[in-house]
Design an enzyme around this catalytic site. Structure first.
Site, mmCIF file in Angstrom:
data_model
loop_
_atom_site.group_PDB
_atom_site.id
_atom_site.type_symbol
_atom_site.label_atom_id
_atom_site.label_comp_id
_atom_site.label_asym_id
_atom_site.label_seq_id
_atom_site.Cartn_x
_atom_site.Cartn_y
_atom_site.Cartn_z
ATOM 1 C CG ASP A 117 90.871 114.462 25.415
ATOM 2 O OD1 ASP A 117 89.792 114.559 25.538
ATOM 3 O OD2 ASP A 117 91.585 113.475 25.340
ATOM 4 C CG ASP A 169 98.650 113.191 31.000
ATOM 5 O OD1 ASP A 169 98.011 113.319 31.766
ATOM 6 O OD2 ASP A 169 99.641 112.176 30.557
ATOM 7 C CB ILE A 170 94.785 116.494 33.560
ATOM 8 C CG1 ILE A 170 94.297 115.158 33.870
ATOM 9 C CG2 ILE A 170 93.964 117.429 32.558
ATOM 10 C CD1 ILE A 170 93.053 115.171 34.812
ATOM 11 C CE1 TYR A 181 87.377 105.341 37.019
ATOM 12 C CE2 TYR A 181 85.937 104.393 38.324
ATOM 13 C CZ TYR A 181 85.879 105.013 37.573
ATOM 14 O OH TYR A 181 85.116 105.978 36.906
HETATM 15 P P1 NDP Z 1 86.097 107.761 28.008
HETATM 16 O O1 NDP Z 1 87.478 106.966 28.137
HETATM 17 O O2 NDP Z 1 85.040 107.284 27.016
HETATM 18 O O3 NDP Z 1 86.700 109.205 27.566
HETATM 19 C C1 NDP Z 1 87.546 109.710 28.601
HETATM 20 C C2 NDP Z 1 88.119 111.093 27.798
HETATM 21 O O4 NDP Z 1 89.087 111.601 28.934
HETATM 22 C C3 NDP Z 1 88.824 110.772 26.805
HETATM 23 O O5 NDP Z 1 88.607 111.884 25.659
HETATM 24 C C4 NDP Z 1 90.289 110.737 27.141
HETATM 25 O O6 NDP Z 1 91.146 110.863 26.034
HETATM 26 C C5 NDP Z 1 90.420 111.873 28.186
HETATM 27 N N1 NDP Z 1 91.456 111.650 28.882
HETATM 28 C C6 NDP Z 1 91.976 110.457 29.486
HETATM 29 N N2 NDP Z 1 92.893 110.776 30.252
HETATM 30 C C7 NDP Z 1 93.347 112.092 30.298
HETATM 31 C C8 NDP Z 1 94.222 112.693 30.713
HETATM 32 N N3 NDP Z 1 95.334 112.248 31.334
HETATM 33 N N4 NDP Z 1 94.315 114.078 30.237
HETATM 34 C C9 NDP Z 1 93.208 114.618 29.573
HETATM 35 N N5 NDP Z 1 92.317 113.843 28.938
HETATM 36 C C10 NDP Z 1 92.328 112.573 29.328
HETATM 37 O O7 NDP Z 1 85.627 107.954 29.585
HETATM 38 P P2 NDP Z 1 84.083 108.410 29.887
HETATM 39 O O8 NDP Z 1 83.707 109.453 29.265
HETATM 40 O O9 NDP Z 1 83.319 107.043 30.213
HETATM 41 O O10 NDP Z 1 84.470 109.092 31.257
HETATM 42 C C11 NDP Z 1 84.563 110.418 31.553
HETATM 43 C C12 NDP Z 1 84.675 110.532 33.284
HETATM 44 O O11 NDP Z 1 83.623 110.044 33.962
HETATM 45 C C13 NDP Z 1 85.915 110.012 33.885
HETATM 46 O O12 NDP Z 1 86.322 110.761 34.913
HETATM 47 C C14 NDP Z 1 85.352 108.487 34.272
HETATM 48 O O13 NDP Z 1 85.944 108.136 35.501
HETATM 49 C C15 NDP Z 1 83.779 109.092 34.857
HETATM 50 N N6 NDP Z 1 82.735 108.115 34.828
HETATM 51 C C16 NDP Z 1 82.442 107.161 33.759
HETATM 52 C C17 NDP Z 1 81.391 106.353 34.087
HETATM 53 C C18 NDP Z 1 80.822 105.506 32.896
HETATM 54 O O14 NDP Z 1 80.054 104.645 32.962
HETATM 55 N N7 NDP Z 1 81.474 105.752 31.559
HETATM 56 C C19 NDP Z 1 80.846 106.034 35.271
HETATM 57 C C20 NDP Z 1 81.181 106.821 36.265
HETATM 58 C C21 NDP Z 1 82.218 107.729 36.170
HETATM 59 P P3 NDP Z 1 91.604 109.749 24.964
HETATM 60 O O15 NDP Z 1 90.576 109.838 23.899
HETATM 61 O O16 NDP Z 1 92.995 110.264 24.443
HETATM 62 O O17 NDP Z 1 91.699 108.458 25.836
#
Ligand code: NDP
Length: 253
Positions: free
Chosen positions: A33, A60-61, A157
């Site tokens: 993360d 960061d991925i 997105y």
């Molecule tokens: P959140 O924003 O709640 O959590 C995302 C997580 O990913 C966080 O822990 C964040 O870290 C981490 N993250 C973000 N960018 C990076 C990066 N560059 N490298 C490593 N880690 C990273 O999102 P959701 O849990 O809602 O979403 C998770 C996935 O599901 C995403 O791909 C999203 O597009 C997808 N999705 C979500 C939906 C929804 O309704 N919530 C619907 C459809 C798809 P940090 O804590 O630092 O921000």
């Protein structure tokens, strides 16, 4: 030796739901993360309470130079990645008209959601092909309902998520012969920080029948679906998408 799952973005939200579901199903888990925060400890503690061993790497991925560290962190668990869950993703910083999408926003969203995800998948797939495992292996990518339903206020997105669907098919073709299925999960509206800003709008839409199952999705809904795939419960399926969206994707007349 337990199978090892690598979950990107596993600190919170859907990623956390996935980590906990996999922990309950007997996986050791490497979380990658972009920040190490209170959420990291909370998620790791809970996974460990289910018997999982965990590692964490702050990465960061979107930064491809960090992918080797991410894989090393999983291998520190004493084996190789059996299951990669591409969950990390970002939404747009500001929703708006497609005519106003900035190059900066386009590049960042594509860098994380598509470019970083693609090259991490490539790196893990190469490693999987080099190192046979007795465990069931798979690659599972969390795309979105926006892979098939347009949200015009989040163009970049939607473009990234649509491209992930093709990425899944292409890796499925490449890895099928090696016995590594590749899956896509398309969540609908899930209760996380990502959707918090639009909560009232989604509350209203769900009340009005947005999806036949009239509730928000929870991270555990996605986690349990990932766990079923990771545990090889759909053994003759690859390259396909599972909609975990309460039926939101069904066209109505
Ligand atoms: P959140 O924003 O709640 O959590 C995302 C997580 O990913 C966080 O822990 C964040 O870290 C981490 N993250 C973000 N960018 C990076 C990066 N560059 N490298 C490593 N880690 C990273 O999102 P959701 O849990 O809602 O979403 C998770 C996935 O599901 C995403 O791909 C999203 O597009 C997808 N999705 C979500 C939906 C929804 O309704 N919530 C619907 C459809 C798809 P940090 O804590 O630092 O921000």
């Amino acid at each position: 030796m337990k199978p090892i799952a690598l979950v990107t973005g596993g600190n919170r939200g859907i990623g956390r739901g996935i980590v906990l579901a996999l922990a309950r199903r007997g996986f050791d888990i490497a979380i990658a993360d972009v920040v190490e925060a209170d959420d990291t400890r909370r998620t790791r503690d809970e996974a460990e309470a289910h018997g999982a061993r965990t590692t964490f790497v702050c990465a960061d991925i979107a930064d491809l130079s960090q992918h080797a560290r991410i894989i090393d962190s999983a291998e520190a668990l004493g084996g190789h990645v059996d299951v990669l869950v591409n969950n990390a993703g970002i939404s747009v910083a500001q929703r708006g008209d497609v005519l106003d999408v900035s190059v900066e926003s386009f590049d960042r969203v594509l860098d994380v959601n598509l470019r970083g995800t693609f090259f991490l998948t490539q790196a893990v797939a190469r490693r999987m092909l080099e190192t046979p495992s007795p465990n069931a292996r798979s690659i599972i990518t969390i795309s979105s309902i926006n892979a098939i339903i347009a949200s015009p206020d989040r163009a970049e997105y939607c473009l990234a998520k649509t491209a992930l669907s093709m990425m899944v098919k292409i890796f499925a073709l490449r890895l099928g012969e090696a016995g590594i299925p590749v899956y896509e999960i398309r969540p609908g509206v899930i209760h996380t920080d990502m959707t918090a800003k639009a909560k009232e709008k989604y509350d209203r839409m769900i009340d009005e029948g947005l999806s036949p199952i009239r509730r928000w999705g929870e991270p555990d809904d996605i986690g349990r679906s990932v766990a079923a795939l990771a545990c090889a419960e759909l053994p003759f399926v690859t390259g396909d998408a599972l909609h975990v969206d309460g039926g939101l994707h069904i066209h109505k007349l």
